[in-house]
Motif scaffolding. Structure first.
Motif, PDB file in Angstrom:
ATOM      1  N   VAL A   1       3.807  10.274  11.509  1.00 17.19           N
ATOM      2  CA  VAL A   1       3.878   8.635  12.139  1.00 17.19           C
ATOM      3  C   VAL A   1       3.670   8.444  13.164  1.00 17.19           C
ATOM      4  CG1 VAL A   1       6.085   7.059  11.583  1.00 17.19           C
ATOM      5  CG2 VAL A   1       5.283   8.927  10.434  1.00 17.19           C
ATOM      6  N   ALA A   2       2.582   7.928  13.165  1.00 17.57           N
ATOM      7  CA  ALA A   2       1.675   6.787  14.818  1.00 17.57           C
ATOM      8  C   ALA A   2       2.696   5.713  14.638  1.00 17.57           C
ATOM      9  CB  ALA A   2       0.305   6.668  14.615  1.00 17.57           C
ATOM     10  N   ALA A   3       2.610   4.501  13.715  1.00 16.53           N
ATOM     11  CA  ALA A   3       3.043   3.730  14.122  1.00 16.53           C
ATOM     12  C   ALA A   3       4.152   3.267  13.313  1.00 16.53           C
ATOM     13  CB  ALA A   3       2.490   2.317  14.532  1.00 16.53           C
ATOM     14  N   ILE A   4       5.144   2.128  13.031  1.00 10.87           N
ATOM     15  CA  ILE A   4       5.656   1.659  11.534  1.00 10.87           C
ATOM     16  C   ILE A   4       5.649  -0.114  11.983  1.00 10.87           C
ATOM     17  CG2 ILE A   4       7.343   1.524  10.541  1.00 10.87           C
ATOM     18  CD1 ILE A   4       9.439   3.761  11.462  1.00 10.87           C
ATOM     19  N   GLU A   5       5.099  -1.502  11.532  1.00  7.35           N
ATOM     20  CA  GLU A   5       4.450  -2.610  11.915  1.00  7.35           C
ATOM     21  C   GLU A   5       4.932  -3.271   9.967  1.00  7.35           C
ATOM     22  OE1 GLU A   5       0.156  -2.416  13.795  1.00  7.35           O
ATOM     23  OE2 GLU A   5       0.858  -1.861  11.965  1.00  7.35           O
ATOM     24  N   LEU A   6       5.070  -4.261  10.473  1.00  5.92           N
ATOM     25  CA  LEU A   6       5.666  -5.676   9.185  1.00  5.92           C
ATOM     26  C   LEU A   6       4.397  -5.732   8.586  1.00  5.92           C
ATOM     27  CD1 LEU A   6       8.234  -6.394   7.742  1.00  5.92           C
ATOM     28  CD2 LEU A   6       7.948  -8.009   9.035  1.00  5.92           C
ATOM     29  N   ASP A   7       3.586  -6.068   8.007  1.00  5.73           N
ATOM     30  CA  ASP A   7       2.956  -6.226   6.853  1.00  5.73           C
ATOM     31  C   ASP A   7       3.284  -7.929   7.116  1.00  5.73           C
ATOM     32  OD1 ASP A   7       0.337  -5.838   5.663  1.00  5.73           O
ATOM     33  OD2 ASP A   7       0.733  -7.806   4.866  1.00  5.73           O
ATOM     34  N   PRO A   8       2.520  -9.515   7.783  1.00 12.93           N
ATOM     35  CA  PRO A   8       3.025 -10.292   7.725  1.00 12.93           C
ATOM     36  C   PRO A   8       2.955 -11.079   6.609  1.00 12.93           C
ATOM     37  CG  PRO A   8       0.691  -9.680   9.196  1.00 12.93           C
ATOM     38  CD  PRO A   8       1.351  -8.977   8.538  1.00 12.93           C
ATOM     39  N   ILE A   9       1.865 -10.704   5.251  1.00 17.52           N
ATOM     40  CA  ILE A   9       1.183 -11.211   4.050  1.00 17.52           C
ATOM     41  C   ILE A   9       2.832 -10.656   2.983  1.00 17.52           C
ATOM     42  CG2 ILE A   9      -0.547 -11.283   2.203  1.00 17.52           C
ATOM     43  CD1 ILE A   9      -2.026 -11.155   4.935  1.00 17.52           C
ATOM     44  N   SER A  10       2.532  -9.586   2.815  1.00 19.75           N
ATOM     45  CA  SER A  10       3.349  -8.591   1.983  1.00 19.75           C
ATOM     46  C   SER A  10       4.850  -8.869   2.236  1.00 19.75           C
ATOM     47  CB  SER A  10       3.101  -7.641   1.353  1.00 19.75           C
ATOM     48  OG  SER A  10       3.088  -6.700   2.527  1.00 19.75           O
ATOM     49  N   TYR A  11       5.317  -8.908   3.711  1.00 21.47           N
ATOM     50  CA  TYR A  11       6.623  -8.122   3.901  1.00 21.47           C
ATOM     51  C   TYR A  11       7.565  -7.026   3.777  1.00 21.47           C
ATOM     52  CZ  TYR A  11       6.587 -13.090   4.806  1.00 21.47           C
ATOM     53  OH  TYR A  11       6.238 -14.299   5.399  1.00 21.47           O
ATOM     54  N   ASN A  12       5.851  -6.469   3.544  1.00 20.49           N
ATOM     55  CA  ASN A  12       6.451  -4.483   3.419  1.00 20.49           C
ATOM     56  C   ASN A  12       6.090  -4.142   4.811  1.00 20.49           C
ATOM     57  OD1 ASN A  12       7.131  -4.296   0.842  1.00 20.49           O
ATOM     58  ND2 ASN A  12       5.052  -4.248  -0.074  1.00 20.49           N
ATOM     59  N   ALA A  13       6.979  -3.050   5.142  1.00 24.73           N
ATOM     60  CA  ALA A  13       6.515  -1.998   6.444  1.00 24.73           C
ATOM     61  C   ALA A  13       5.331  -1.242   6.395  1.00 24.73           C
ATOM     62  CB  ALA A  13       7.695  -1.117   6.615  1.00 24.73           C
ATOM     63  N   LYS A  14       4.173  -1.432   7.007  1.00 17.61           N
ATOM     64  CA  LYS A  14       2.802  -0.901   7.372  1.00 17.61           C
ATOM     65  C   LYS A  14       2.885   0.420   8.153  1.00 17.61           C
ATOM     66  CE  LYS A  14      -1.977  -1.721   8.401  1.00 17.61           C
ATOM     67  NZ  LYS A  14      -3.010  -2.457   9.436  1.00 17.61           N
ATOM     68  N   VAL A  15       3.145   1.692   7.243  1.00 14.31           N
ATOM     69  CA  VAL A  15       3.106   2.686   8.344  1.00 14.31           C
ATOM     70  C   VAL A  15       2.630   3.860   8.659  1.00 14.31           C
ATOM     71  CG1 VAL A  15       4.253   5.045   8.006  1.00 14.31           C
ATOM     72  CG2 VAL A  15       5.465   3.338   7.363  1.00 14.31           C
ATOM     73  N   THR A  16       1.242   3.539   9.514  1.00 12.09           N
ATOM     74  CA  THR A  16      -0.104   4.318   9.989  1.00 12.09           C
ATOM     75  C   THR A  16       0.608   5.841  10.099  1.00 12.09           C
ATOM     76  OG1 THR A  16      -0.020   2.744  11.376  1.00 12.09           O
ATOM     77  CG2 THR A  16      -1.691   4.290  11.028  1.00 12.09           C
ATOM     78  N   ILE A  17      -0.400   7.073   9.560  1.00  9.17           N
ATOM     79  CA  ILE A  17      -0.050   8.638   9.928  1.00  9.17           C
ATOM     80  C   ILE A  17      -1.330   9.517  10.284  1.00  9.17           C
ATOM     81  CG2 ILE A  17       0.348  10.584   8.597  1.00  9.17           C
ATOM     82  CD1 ILE A  17       1.683   8.673   5.949  1.00  9.17           C
ATOM     83  N   ASN A  18      -0.801  10.219  11.048  1.00  9.05           N
ATOM     84  CA  ASN A  18      -2.051  10.657  11.876  1.00  9.05           C
ATOM     85  C   ASN A  18      -2.324  11.776  10.934  1.00  9.05           C
ATOM     86  OD1 ASN A  18      -3.518   9.852  14.027  1.00  9.05           O
ATOM     87  ND2 ASN A  18      -1.786  10.248  16.319  1.00  9.05           N
ATOM     88  N   MET A  19      -3.113  12.318  10.630  1.00 11.90           N
ATOM     89  CA  MET A  19      -3.004  13.603   9.654  1.00 11.90           C
ATOM     90  C   MET A  19      -4.454  14.791  10.300  1.00 11.90           C
ATOM     91  SD  MET A  19      -2.242  13.281   6.960  1.00 11.90           S
ATOM     92  CE  MET A  19      -2.903  14.413   5.524  1.00 11.90           C
ATOM     93  N   HIS A  20      -3.903  15.619  11.145  1.00  8.42           N
ATOM     94  CA  HIS A  20      -4.151  16.655  11.255  1.00  8.42           C
ATOM     95  C   HIS A  20      -5.601  17.025  10.825  1.00  8.42           C
ATOM     96  CE1 HIS A  20      -0.788  18.284  13.616  1.00  8.42           C
ATOM     97  NE2 HIS A  20      -0.208  18.197  12.521  1.00  8.42           N
ATOM     98  N   PRO A  21      -7.015  17.390  11.632  1.00 10.10           N
ATOM     99  CA  PRO A  21      -8.074  16.998  11.117  1.00 10.10           C
ATOM    100  C   PRO A  21      -8.206  18.025  10.422  1.00 10.10           C
ATOM    101  CG  PRO A  21      -7.932  17.811  13.152  1.00 10.10           C
ATOM    102  CD  PRO A  21      -6.584  17.454  13.058  1.00 10.10           C
ATOM    103  N   GLN A  22      -7.230  19.625  10.146  1.00 13.67           N
ATOM    104  CA  GLN A  22      -7.601  20.714   9.339  1.00 13.67           C
ATOM    105  C   GLN A  22      -7.718  20.145   7.465  1.00 13.67           C
ATOM    106  OE1 GLN A  22      -4.500  21.449  11.243  1.00 13.67           O
ATOM    107  NE2 GLN A  22      -3.698  23.441  10.481  1.00 13.67           N
ATOM    108  N   PHE A  23      -6.468  19.070   7.799  1.00 15.37           N
ATOM    109  CA  PHE A  23      -6.108  18.451   5.908  1.00 15.37           C
ATOM    110  C   PHE A  23      -6.913  17.759   5.737  1.00 15.37           C
ATOM    111  CE2 PHE A  23      -2.330  20.499   7.950  1.00 15.37           C
ATOM    112  CZ  PHE A  23      -2.321  21.670   7.338  1.00 15.37           C
TER     113      PHE A  23
END
Lengths: 260, 154
Positions: B69-91
């Protein structure tokens, strides 16, 4: 009554005076550090007596502290069926706390007291004033190399302590108690963060090295130039260093881990 | 002269030992070793509740770690949590309709994102969003629902 207040005032003023002298002394020492780049041999000589001679005590204590942590941690964790977490327990407690703190206490006892006694004796045998006579600044020539050596040695010694402690815990945990070695290392690696845990331990050890060397050198430099005065100064070095280490440890822990 | 040389050698050995110990702490004890392979692609997912998910929590697929997990933010429109994921390049061949759920490792363990592979012919690209997500299980809600359903049943 008046006498009591008078002695209280004298004590207070004396403490303030020593505090002020200590900081001026630190400024003077720090100002002397750049000149050392021209004379690295002085620092190497001090690195030998401050650092190399402390390695053995640090390695042996680290090994035993790690082994004890392994035993104690295992006995507690096995009740919860969580003995695989032994690696995490050992690595976090060593890297965050015990490594820097115990190494600094050992360093104050082994190297700090020796520094105070050496400088104090130099003062009482008037070697320092002799240097001043020859227009050699004793702070630059004697104090600054010792200060730099202590400052460099402490983080290296603390890293050795933590590393050998982890190995000691592994010997006890895997060799004697039969914790799975894969789980030991992999759990340790997932839970121990390089920046959050290891680097903070290194920062702590740098701060402790700075403070302990400063106290030791100042007490020696400021000692009453008699054999009794040097003895008292040596005792004060160890006592004040221990206070400073433990107090600063709380402050640094609160700053780095406490989220206060 | 010989005396001086041996002092220098011992000091060199001391510094090397100290740096070696730091190196061992870095490679063997801490997680520095898997910092280097983090240059992958980023995907996002929206969750109604992330529970105890943290930045740098693991992202797994079938139990194998594929990212963090790279970042967790609150989405201002949907009020959901927006999670950014860093994926390994080999996958890089993960189907685009993969779903993400937040699970807990063990009863009291930390929370992680588990990906379930879909069947799409297209693969996830940098900046894509996972549309199918399942929030973290909040124990209080589960107990509340259970009590509610027990009361209903009676």
């Amino acid at each position: 009554m008046i006498g009591f207040i008078r002695s209280l005032g004298r004590w207070g003023l004396g403490t303030l005076e020593r505090l002020g002298r200590g900081h001026l002394f630190l400024m003077h020492t720090l100002a002397g550090l750049p000149g050392l780049f021209l004379r690295p041999a002085l620092v190497i000589q001090q690195l030998f007596s401050v650092g190399v001679l402390s390695v053995l005590i640090v390695l042996i204590s680290g090994l035993f502290v790690g082994m004890v942590l392994g035993l104690q941690g295992y006995n507690t964790l096995v009740d919860f069926g969580a003995e695989e977490s032994l690696g995490v327990l050992v690595s976090l407690s060593l890297v965050r706390e015990l490594g820097p703190v115990v190494t600094a206490l050992l360093f104050a006892g082994r190297a700090g007291s020796a520094l105070t006694a050496e400088v104090g004796l130099m003062k009482s045998t008037e070697q320092l004033s002799g240097m001043e006579m020859m227009a050699v600044d004793p702070v630059r020539r004697v104090i600054a190399p010792r200060f730099l050596a202590g400052f460099i040695s402490m983080p290296l010694l603390a890293a050795m302590f933590s590393a050998i402690g982890v190995i000691g815990a592994f010997i006890v945990g895997h060799g004697l108690l039969g914790v799975d070695d894969g789980a030991f290392w992999s759990q340790m690696q997932t839970k121990t963060d390089w920046y959050g845990d290891v680097m903070n331990g290194v920062i702590k050890s740098i701060v402790f090295g700075f403070v302990v060397t400063w106290i030791a050198l100042y007490e020696g430099y400021d000692a009453t130039p008699t054999s009794e005065g040097v003895g008292r100064a040596t005792t004060r070095t160890v006592v004040h260093s221990a206070f400073a280490i433990l107090g600063l440890d709380f402050v640094l822990t609160a700053l780095m881990f406490g989220d206060i | 002269m010989l005396q001086k040389k041996s002092t220098e050698i011992l000091v060199g050995l001391f510094v090397a030992l100290g740096i070696g110990a730091l190196f061992m702490l870095a490679m063997k004890v801490s997680n520095l070793a898997d910092f280097s392979d983090e240059r992958g692609y980023q995907i996002t997912a929206q969750f109604q509740n992330t529970g105890g998910l943290k930045v740098r929590s693991p992202v797994t697929m079938a139990g194998v770690r594929v990212g963090r997990v790279a970042a967790i933010e609150l989405d201002p429109i949907s009020y959901n949590a927006k999670v950014t994921i860093n994926m390994h390049p080999q996958f890089d061949n993960i189907p685009a309709d993969t779903s993400a759920s937040i699970f807990t490792a063990g009863l009291l363990g930390e929370q992680y994102i588990s990906l379930d592979a879909g069947a799409d012919d297209f693969y996830l690209q940098d900046g894509d969003e996972l549309m199918l997500t399942q929030s973290a299980l909040v124990l209080e809600q589960v107990i509340g629902q259970f009590l509610y359903s027990v009361a209903e049943g009676n």
